[in-house]
Design a protein around this motif. Structure first.
Motif, short mmCIF file in Angstrom:
data_model
loop_
_atom_site.label_atom_id
_atom_site.label_comp_id
_atom_site.label_asym_id
_atom_site.label_seq_id
_atom_site.Cartn_x
_atom_site.Cartn_y
_atom_site.Cartn_z
N HIS A 110 -15.05 -4.91 11.67
CA HIS A 110 -15.98 -5.27 12.74
C HIS A 110 -16.84 -6.47 12.36
CE1 HIS A 110 -15.07 -2.25 15.71
NE2 HIS A 110 -14.92 -1.37 14.72
N GLN A 111 -17.25 -6.56 11.09
CA GLN A 111 -17.99 -7.74 10.66
C GLN A 111 -17.14 -9.00 10.80
OE1 GLN A 111 -19.47 -7.00 6.70
NE2 GLN A 111 -21.06 -5.60 7.43
N GLU A 112 -15.89 -8.91 10.40
CA GLU A 112 -14.99 -10.06 10.51
C GLU A 112 -14.76 -10.46 11.97
OE1 GLU A 112 -13.88 -12.00 8.18
OE2 GLU A 112 -14.06 -10.82 6.35
N MET A 113 -14.66 -9.48 12.86
CA MET A 113 -14.40 -9.78 14.27
C MET A 113 -15.64 -10.36 14.96
SD MET A 113 -11.86 -6.67 15.57
CE MET A 113 -13.22 -5.66 16.01
N SER A 183 -7.18 -12.28 7.39
CA SER A 183 -6.87 -13.69 7.72
C SER A 183 -6.66 -13.87 9.21
CB SER A 183 -5.61 -14.15 6.97
OG SER A 183 -5.78 -14.05 5.59
N GLY A 184 -5.95 -12.91 9.82
CA GLY A 184 -5.71 -12.98 11.26
C GLY A 184 -6.99 -12.84 12.06
N LEU A 185 -7.88 -11.98 11.63
CA LEU A 185 -9.16 -11.81 12.33
C LEU A 185 -10.00 -13.09 12.24
CD1 LEU A 185 -10.15 -8.22 11.13
CD2 LEU A 185 -9.33 -8.87 13.39
N ARG A 186 -9.94 -13.75 11.08
CA ARG A 186 -10.72 -14.96 10.88
C ARG A 186 -10.17 -16.13 11.68
NH1 ARG A 186 -11.75 -14.69 4.36
NH2 ARG A 186 -13.30 -13.02 4.47
N SER A 187 -8.87 -16.10 11.97
CA SER A 187 -8.27 -17.23 12.70
C SER A 187 -8.44 -17.11 14.21
CB SER A 187 -6.79 -17.37 12.36
OG SER A 187 -6.07 -16.26 12.84
N ASN A 188 -8.91 -15.97 14.68
CA ASN A 188 -9.11 -15.79 16.13
C ASN A 188 -10.43 -16.32 16.60
OD1 ASN A 188 -6.63 -14.61 16.49
ND2 ASN A 188 -7.39 -12.55 16.19
#
Length: 188
Positions: A110-113, A183-188
């Motif tokens: 959740h923090q990453e999103m 990585s995927g969450l950070r690229s969104n």
């Protein structure tokens, strides 16, 4: 994790009781383990971390003839893992698979999103003990598993230990949830 949970399904008898606490680790269990009989799942509602291991001890106490396995995240297990002393003291031979990714996965996700970037995450990294030594300190069996292909042998050794047992399953925080990576969450 998907292969480990599929192996768990394939190797356990249909009446085995599987318990878990709350956390992203449980998503793999719920997605890749198929319950084949009623009253074989004990899981929390409303995010109760630490539920799975005491639930496993209780289930095995009520049904000593059935196999009982707990799947716990590392942070989840640390909330009630001291109950290993109870299991050893009373000879309640349950197996716990501690899924260790070194983080509170759900909170981290959740923090990453919501606040992307590693510099924005806080209070989610865990400094875990050596869970094998932890188990052995209580008089239980412990085995470490770092590779997917080693999981079947580690699980079998724990199931055959003849005492409470712990499988320390090392995973990566990068694989934060089924079909999700940091990585995927950070690229969104």
């Amino acid at each position: 994790m998907s292969e480990c949970m599929a192996h768990l399904h394939d190797s356990l008898p249909p009446d085995a009781i599987v318990t878990n606490g709350a956390g992203n680790f449980a998503a793999w269990l719920h997605r890749f383990y198929r319950h084949r009989a009623c009253r074989t799942q004990l899981a929390p509602t409303s995010g109760a971390m630490g539920y799975g291991y005491p639930a496993a001890i209780a289930a095995k106490s009520v049904h000593p003839e059935r196999e009982v396995i707990c799947i716990a995240g590392d942070g989840d297990y640390l909330m009630t893992g001291q109950e290993l002393a109870t299991a050893v003291q009373y000879g309640i031979n349950v197996v716990v698979v501690v899924v260790d990714n070194g983080t509170y996965g759900t909170i981290r996700m959740h923090q990453e999103m919501h606040y992307p970037g590693a510099e924005r995450t806080m209070a989610t990294d865990l400094k875990n003990p050596d869970f094998v030594k932890y188990a052995e300190a209580f008089g239980a069996f412990g085995v470490r598993c770092e590779r997917t292909e080693d999981f079947p042998a580690a699980l079998q050794a724990a199931r055959m230990a003849g005492c409470p047992a712990l499988v320390h399953l090392i995973t990566s925080a990068e694989d934060i949830a089924p079909n999700r990576t940091i990585s995927g969450l950070r690229s969104n």
